[in-house]
Design a protein around this motif. Structure first.
Motif, PDB file in Angstrom:
ATOM      1  N   SER A   1       0.567  -0.786  -0.229  1.00  0.00           N
ATOM      2  CA  SER A   1       0.286   0.115  -0.167  1.00  0.00           C
ATOM      3  C   SER A   1       0.769   1.612  -0.088  1.00  0.00           C
ATOM      4  O   SER A   1       1.973   1.401  -0.153  1.00  0.00           O
ATOM      5  CB  SER A   1      -0.668   0.142   0.853  1.00  0.00           C
ATOM      6  N   LYS A   2       0.194   2.290   0.200  1.00  0.00           N
ATOM      7  CA  LYS A   2       0.894   3.771  -0.219  1.00  0.00           C
ATOM      8  C   LYS A   2       1.619   4.218   1.521  1.00  0.00           C
ATOM      9  O   LYS A   2       2.473   4.517   1.338  1.00  0.00           O
ATOM     10  CB  LYS A   2      -0.153   4.814  -0.599  1.00  0.00           C
ATOM     11  N   GLU A   3       0.869   3.755   2.256  1.00  0.00           N
ATOM     12  CA  GLU A   3       1.354   3.637   3.402  1.00  0.00           C
ATOM     13  C   GLU A   3       2.949   2.554   3.929  1.00  0.00           C
ATOM     14  O   GLU A   3       3.699   2.998   4.463  1.00  0.00           O
ATOM     15  CB  GLU A   3       0.176   3.001   4.389  1.00  0.00           C
TER      16      GLU A   3
ATOM     17  N   ILE B   1       1.660  12.217  -2.706  1.00  0.00           N
ATOM     18  CA  ILE B   1       1.279  12.507  -1.556  1.00  0.00           C
ATOM     19  C   ILE B   1       0.390  13.616  -2.161  1.00  0.00           C
ATOM     20  O   ILE B   1       0.550  14.670  -1.998  1.00  0.00           O
ATOM     21  CB  ILE B   1       1.493  12.426  -0.070  1.00  0.00           C
TER      22      ILE B   1
ATOM     23  N   ASP C   1      -4.789  11.066  -1.266  1.00  0.00           N
ATOM     24  CA  ASP C   1      -4.713   9.957  -0.211  1.00  0.00           C
ATOM     25  C   ASP C   1      -4.373  10.102   1.061  1.00  0.00           C
ATOM     26  O   ASP C   1      -4.780   9.464   2.248  1.00  0.00           O
ATOM     27  CB  ASP C   1      -2.972  10.122  -0.861  1.00  0.00           C
TER      28      ASP C   1
ATOM     29  N   ILE D   1      -6.250   7.159   2.305  1.00  0.00           N
ATOM     30  CA  ILE D   1      -5.259   5.933   2.885  1.00  0.00           C
ATOM     31  C   ILE D   1      -4.522   6.668   3.391  1.00  0.00           C
ATOM     32  O   ILE D   1      -3.983   6.435   4.708  1.00  0.00           O
ATOM     33  CB  ILE D   1      -4.067   5.815   1.430  1.00  0.00           C
TER      34      ILE D   1
END
Length: 773
Positions: free
Chosen positions: A295-297, A393, A397, A401
């Protein structure tokens, strides 16, 4: 002619000193310390050999003398190359062991270590080695390279003192030393201590009053739960991790331009507040981009690996700096997560620990495939704020997320993260560590002396994380548990928290360290649970009062017969001032801020290029953020922070220095933030009804977090009266009050305001205000 008597006196003093030196006992003549009945290689012999012998007879083959190696038994027992009839060590026979014969010799041409090294063994050390050989000269694997096993909780006599398992281990050692632990600290001091330790902030008046009125058996535990649930907990825990991760707001080197890594800091705060398990916390940072369906995290978490210094100097050699970045990540992994000095094996085999140079470069292979270059752009180039690979980002986002990222505008926000190239980049052993001196080609692997790299793990950073959190890995859990212990006691169970190797300190409580390490793993690497265990212990709750008899026995408090007493971190000094005055803006996360700073510092140390060529101070709410968010320019770190031993974040740092200098007192007396806080708190107190004495008591409680004693009240009220009289007669109140940007209420009596401001400044300058005790 007036100088001759001075020279004569100097000659006399020199003669007296030489006579005394000649009659001083040598280290071998000093009275011997008690020698244990059973000699342990790890705890008695190896520290001696490591300090006095391993530089010439240790793991580094390039520096080894006489082909004699003493760190492994098969080498120590074998015949000497120069004399086949002689052996370095002969088990059970010290008189036939060259090591003993040499260290005990009086012959200056034969004795070891050689006279030229200025190293000597004491009589006790020689006797320990002799007794060890007599007992069979049994070697043991280094304690830190053996997987921890959970020991049984020891039995103690004073069972009424213990609160949890930690106390059994501590009290067992104290009882053997015939030392009694301190009684529990009073409620006011205990509340302040635990609040500073868990949140980095002092307790509020409301919290103090509530706790003092709560006489239930679990009153203290309820406070702990409240503090652990506070968003400030994540900020406090993140501060240590910023030092570990070498986080800064600039790239470093000469130009030292701006970088935008702060969203990663927001993630760290979020991870701690969310109680992310330590294995996930580390795995995402090392290899979030390689996780299945990442994921982006997870990708943002990998910014940890890109926090190192990055050059923007036009004349550098690209490959040289790319290799430096790879080494930095490897060294950070070693120090921060494994607690070993891997960097010592960059140019040659490690002199003290069993890490070869080849193994060092096998470790670098995990980080050598990043899709990056050594020099991407110079200052003002297209990607100044972050270097490729990076992630953007967006506002979407943040709304979906990455809700924890405090993005305050619509500007493009990019963060340097990890991302490997499609083809495998070759990794070489670099001769003498030089970037272009290619030697043998190596593949990713780990030091065998710690734990061999299993074939079931992929040879990339994801496999590295699996290796780190294998329960047979002897270091990962021990090292983190030790760092957390250090954060709460000022000293780790292993004092050298960045070096668990041969040259590191032995653990003061080895069984406790292993118990905590195994317990931490067995309970899901739960960080908040570990913190709660520590602060609930009777060991932690002790008074910090120093008994002279105990001090004589244990001046460094190694055996924990009292609570530690030391200055709080630089950022928390600021936090205490802002919080107690009511100035603190408690917003979580966001870009770093630039508070008050002496003019001209940046300008005097800049190349004159880029966004950070000059210092542009922030205003309004940005002036009153926590110390965690203070902007760090590596080449010119925040001066007040530096005075209080904060890191400039050039490299990984797992433990700060803690000094006490006159500059710190000068900073507290003159820092605009302290003076402004004093003025603002004084103005707020003057708005309340009551006598000057009640206002001073309230200020004292807000800052020192306890009720002042009668003598303290008397001195402070007398000082207030003197100041009030001085300002009425001749002192210029306007001049004293003209500090800081927070507006002054024009309705307030300026004479009273200046006088009370002076009293509060005195309270801020009490040693107790910035000391944890």
């Amino acid at each position: 002619m007036y100088r001759r008597p001075i020279y004569s006196m100097l000659v006399i003093f020199a003669c007296i000193y030489m006579i005394q030196a000649c009659h001083r006992p040598s280290s071998n003549q000093m009275s011997e310390e008690p020698i244990p009945d059973s000699i342990s290689y790890n705890f008695h012999v190896r520290p001696i050999l490591s300090d006095k012998c391993f530089a010439c007879h240790g793991p580094d083959a390039n520096k080894r003398d006489a082909d004699l190696r003493l760190d492994i038994p098969e080498e120590a027992y074998k015949a000497l190359k120069s004399n086949a009839a002689a052996h370095g060590i002969v088990p059970f026979e010290p008189k036939n062991s060259e090591v003993f014969l040499r260290i005990s010799s009086k012959d200056t041409s034969y004795i070891m270590p050689p006279i030229a090294t200025n190293l000597t063994l004491t009589a006790t050390e020689i006797a320990i080695i002799e007794k060890w050989i007599k007992q069979g000269a049994k070697y043991e694997k280094h304690w830190a390279f053996t997987a921890p096993k959970k020991p049984a909780v020891p039995k103690v006599k004073n069972t009424t003192w213990v609160k949890n398992e930690i106390d059994y281990f501590v009290l067992d050692k104290l009882e053997h030393k015939k030392i009694a632990p301190n009684p529990e600290a009073d409620k006011e001091r205990l509340l302040r201590r635990v609040s500073l330790d868990i949140t980095g902030l002092p307790p509020s008046l409301q919290m103090m009053d509530k706790f003092m009125a709560d006489n239930s058996p679990n009153a203290y535990e309820k406070v702990i739960e409240t503090l652990l649930a506070s968003p400030a907990y994540g900020e406090r825990m993140a501060l240590h991790w910023m030092d570990v991760s070498r986080y800064a707001d600039s790239h470093g080197y000469q130009d030292d331009n701006y970088r935008s890594q702060w969203p990663w800091r927001d993630w760290v705060i979020h991870a701690f507040n969310n109680n992310t398990p330590y294995n996930k916390f580390i795995s995402w940072q090392l290899a979030g981009d390689l996780m299945p369906q990442s994921s982006k995290e997870q990708l943002l978490a990998t910014a940890f690996n890109r926090n190192h210094k990055i050059t923007e100097e036009g004349g550098v050699i690209d490959e040289e700096y790319r290799v430096e970045y790879v080494k930095d990540r490897t060294n950070t992994l070693g120090k921060a997560i494994l607690g070993i000095t891997l960097e010592c094996a960059q140019c040659h085999d490690h002199k003290y620990d069993p890490f070869s140079q080849k193994e060092y470069f096998q470790m670098t292979a995990f980080f050598n495939n990043v899709k990056e270059v050594g020099l991407e752009s110079t200052v003002g180039g297209p990607e100044t704020f972050a270097k490729k690979p990076f992630m953007e980002i967006s506002n979407a986002d943040v709304q979906d997320i990455l809700k924890f990222v405090n993005k305050q505008d619509t500007n493009k926000l990019i963060v340097s993260v990890m991302g490997d190239q499609d083809t495998l980049r070759k990794t070489y052993v670099l001769n003498r560590g030089v970037y272009d001196a290619h030697g043998e080609v190596v593949q990713a692997s780990t030091p065998k002396s710690v734990l061999g790299f299993s074939e079931k793990y992929p040879k990339n950073r994801l496999g590295l994380t699996q290796w780190l959190f294998d329960k047979q890995n002897p270091l990962t859990s021990r090292v983190f548990v030790n760092q957390v212990w250090q954060e709460y006691f000022g000293r780790g169970l292993v004092k050298t928290s960045g070096d668990f190797g041969m040259q590191g300190e032995l653990p003061s409580h080895p069984e406790l360290l292993d118990w905590l390490a195994v317990d931490f793993m067995n309970h899901g690497w739960d960080i908040k649970r570990l913190v709660k265990q520590i602060v609930l212990s009777a060991t932690y709750r002790q008074s910090a009062v120093i008994d002279p008899d105990k001090f004589n026995v244990d001046p460094d408090n190694i055996f924990l017969a009292r609570a530690p007493r030391y200055r709080i971190p630089a950022e928390h000094v600021r936090d205490v001032v802002l919080s107690s005055s009511g100035l603190l803006v408690p917003t979580i996360g966001g870009p770093s801020v630039k508070p008050y700073q002496p003019a001209g510092l940046w300008e005097a140390a800049t190349s004159g290029r880029g966004l950070l060529a000059s210092y542009r101070q922030d205003h309004q709410a940005s002036l009153y953020r926590r110390g965690l968010y203070t902007f760090i320019k590596r080449t010119v770190p925040p001066p007040v922070m530096a005075i209080f031993d904060a890191s400039n974040r050039d490299q990984c740092e797992v433990k700060r220095l803690n000094t006490n200098t006159p500059l710190q007192a000068l900073a507290m007396l003159n820092d605009p933030t302290v003076l402004e806080a004093s003025r603002v708190l004084a103005a707020r107190l003057l708005q309340d009804k009551g006598t000057p004495e009640t206002k001073i008591i309230t200020a004292f409680r807000r800052i020192v977090c306890r009720k002042p004693k009668e003598q303290e009240i008397k001195r402070l009220t007398t000082y207030y009266a003197d100041q009030l009289n001085a300002f009425k007669q001749k002192a210029n109140a306007d001049k004293v009050l003209a500090v800081g940007e927070f507006p002054i209420d024009q309705k307030v009596n300026k004479t009273q305001l200046a006088a009370l401001m002076g009293v509060i400044t005195i309270i801020y300058n009490l040693e107790e205000t910035i000391t944890k005790s």
